[in-house]
Scaffold this motif. Sequence first.
Motif, short mmCIF file in Angstrom:
data_model
loop_
_atom_site.label_atom_id
_atom_site.label_comp_id
_atom_site.label_asym_id
_atom_site.label_seq_id
_atom_site.Cartn_x
_atom_site.Cartn_y
_atom_site.Cartn_z
N ALA A 155 0.82 -1.21 0.00
CA ALA A 155 0.00 0.00 0.00
C ALA A 155 0.86 1.26 0.00
CB ALA A 155 -0.92 -0.02 1.21
N LYS A 156 2.16 1.09 0.18
CA LYS A 156 3.04 2.26 0.27
C LYS A 156 3.74 2.57 -1.04
CE LYS A 156 3.86 1.29 5.11
NZ LYS A 156 4.71 0.40 5.91
N ASN A 185 -2.44 0.28 -3.31
CA ASN A 185 -2.95 0.83 -2.06
C ASN A 185 -4.33 0.33 -1.66
OD1 ASN A 185 -3.07 2.44 0.20
ND2 ASN A 185 -3.64 4.29 -0.91
C1 LIG Z 1 -3.51 4.96 0.46
O1 LIG Z 1 -4.88 5.19 0.69
C2 LIG Z 1 -5.15 5.85 1.92
C3 LIG Z 1 -6.66 5.87 2.11
O2 LIG Z 1 -7.32 6.19 0.93
C4 LIG Z 1 -4.51 7.24 1.86
O3 LIG Z 1 -4.74 7.90 3.08
C5 LIG Z 1 -3.00 7.09 1.62
O4 LIG Z 1 -2.40 8.36 1.47
C6 LIG Z 1 -2.73 6.26 0.39
N1 LIG Z 1 -1.31 5.99 0.27
C7 LIG Z 1 -0.63 6.03 -0.90
C8 LIG Z 1 0.84 5.69 -0.84
O5 LIG Z 1 -1.14 6.30 -1.96
#
Ligand SMILES: *[C@@H]1O[C@H](CO)[C@@H](O)[C@H](O)[C@H]1NC(C)=O
Length: 541
Positions: A423-424, A436
């Motif tokens: 997700a990162k 993500n």
């Molecule tokens: C992943 O999704 C979450 C929730 O939508 C968000 O807060 C976060 O910034 C996102 N992270 C990335 C790396 O896109």
Amino acid sequence: MRVTKSVPVVSYISFLALYFSFYTITPISSNSIQDDFIKCLHRNTHVDFPLEKTFFTPERNASIFVEILESTAQNQRFLTKSLPKPILIFKPVHVSHVQASIICSKKLGMGLRVRSGGHDFEGMSYVSQMETSFVLLDLSKMRQIKVDIEDNSAWVQAGATLGELYYRIAKKSNRHGFPAGLCSTVGIGGYITGGGYGSLVRKYGLSADNVLDAKIVDANGKLLDRSSMGENLFWAIRGGGGASFGVILAWKIKLVPVPETVTVFTVTKTREQDADFKILSKWQHVVDKLVEELFIRVAIRPIGNGGNKTVMTSYRGLFLGGQGTLMKVMNKGFPELRLTRKDCTEMSWIESTVYNAEFPANTPIEVLIQVKSPFGKLSFKSKSDFVKEPIPVSGLKRIFKKMMQEDSPASFLGWTPYGGKMAKISESEIPFPHRNDTIFIILYNTDTETEPSKHINWLRDLYSFMTPYVSSNPRQSYVNYRDLDLGKNEENSKVNFKKAQVWGTKYFKDNFERLVMVKSKVDPENFFRHEQSIPILHVQS
Ligand SMILES: *[C@@H]1O[C@H](CO)[C@@H](O)[C@H](O)[C@H]1NC(C)=O
Ligand SMILES: Cc1cc2nc3c(=O)[nH]c(=O)nc-3n(C[C@H](O)[C@H](O)[C@H](O)COP(=O)(O)OP(=O)(O)OC[C@H]3O[C@@H](n4cnc5c(N)ncnc54)[C@H](O)[C@@H]3O)c2cc1C
Ligand SMILES: *[C@@H]1O[C@H](CO)[C@@H](O)[C@H](O)[C@H]1NC(C)=O
Ligand SMILES: *[C@@H]1O[C@H](CO)[C@@H](O)[C@H](O)[C@H]1NC(C)=O
């Protein structure tokens, strides 16, 4: 991780008239073309190795040709008599052999299929229905692995299997590992081209996220590495799918730390009671959010028959730590599974790769280098999906009803969690875009050993039934779970590009456009082509 600039290509794709050609059909009698190919190889290789030992034709080497063709072909569905076979199998032992095979197939207008581990779901590495004659370039003799513990890296030739890689790392260190697939017989060559995930995916991401460099032979027969191929091509080969850009000879990978002791477990539910649905429901709510050291996948399969028929759910876990810590994590985050110490076994990481590949308990780790699968050869059809919202209990119940309609215990759904490191990483870091917002990936698998069309129909029906529960616009798919059903209803489209856009967007989302641009630049004649290779743009002026 490097950030590469994305190319703005939307406008090209939408506003220019596009065509892409797939087929080069030049029917020539196969004996003479084989002779020409062999002569050409002789002219173009300059190493001291008797070429006669490297190629096989069905006429001259009849007794072993079929054996070699089938040796690593993992899906029996594509070994039927009626499907087209290569006119020659070439097993290079040297880089210059690979270069020559590209120069020569191109010159003679022959197709080329590249095979590393032979696990392609649609047999794409050894079957072609679009070429009249093609050569099979089998990299099984190029499987060297050089592990450099000091440098935390390894060079791995394409023909090596994941199991061999794990084994070679473990021989040098019990604190190093590599995040790759569960099945030990998969080839590193094809696997990394599609991304590649396994039990360390939540901690370290995909295999392709951990690639440092690569050696590749391009459509002109040139040998390139990361610096000479440039960042666009280096981006494309790490997840853009196999056999579109060149032949990968070797990957340089980054090793990752693993603890001396890991814990594995399997918990199985078979009663199909409300409590079981609650567990599966809870799994969906927590599995991508638990600590990154914990990976719990689920297999759902029909078992038994008659009045005893039911659906079995197995939760298979790997925890990067001891069982004491695992129990604490589970009691806090997922107590519904009721994991007990009895379910857990502590072992080394290398032993866990044997466990994850589903070999029987206490199988020696040497099985990893024997290139043997616990399942033997399979005949199957698969599909994939990504789930972004937990499926409600009512939906789970209906899925289980569908599973009850299937009679082969070899048919199953594999649900594998993402989250954590996955997700990162941004969607455009490499071509693999499923990041993500993904809770888990679904692998749908049906056994086509007997009555293939009945089973495939069941699978397609289940896939269609799943529509409301999975990703949409586009409905995403995993390129390493290649599925030739995708884009099929665009078959009659005059512009073939449209068909490619259907599967291209499912596999790569917006990255598809950049892949098309890279492809058009590095292989404008579309030499590296197959039924789902990245298309080139022909801009009509
Ligand atoms: C992943 O999704 C979450 C929730 O939508 C968000 O807060 C976060 O910034 C996102 N992270 C990335 C790396 O896109
Ligand atoms: C039993 C089984 C278990 C699996 N488990 C996992 C898993 O845990 N995780 C996961 O992510 N995936 C898994 N897969 C899917 C697997 O990642 C893909 O099938 C992968 O493409 C296989 O690579 P290969 O080299 O074995 O296959 P191949 O059939 O040799 O190649 C696959 C594709 O890549 C091309 N290719 C092969 N070698 C090269 C090369 N050197 N250069 C350029 N192109 C090449 C081929 O032409 C073909 O198009 C599994 C598949 C099977 C059958
Ligand atoms: C294939 O057959 C040819 C012709 O008989 C022979 O020269 C060659 O050595 C054979 N190849 C192998 C690898 O056995
Ligand atoms: C179900 O299993 C039990 C115990 O194994 C067996 O005695 C019974 O005959 C089975 N029933 C059916 C319908 O198969």
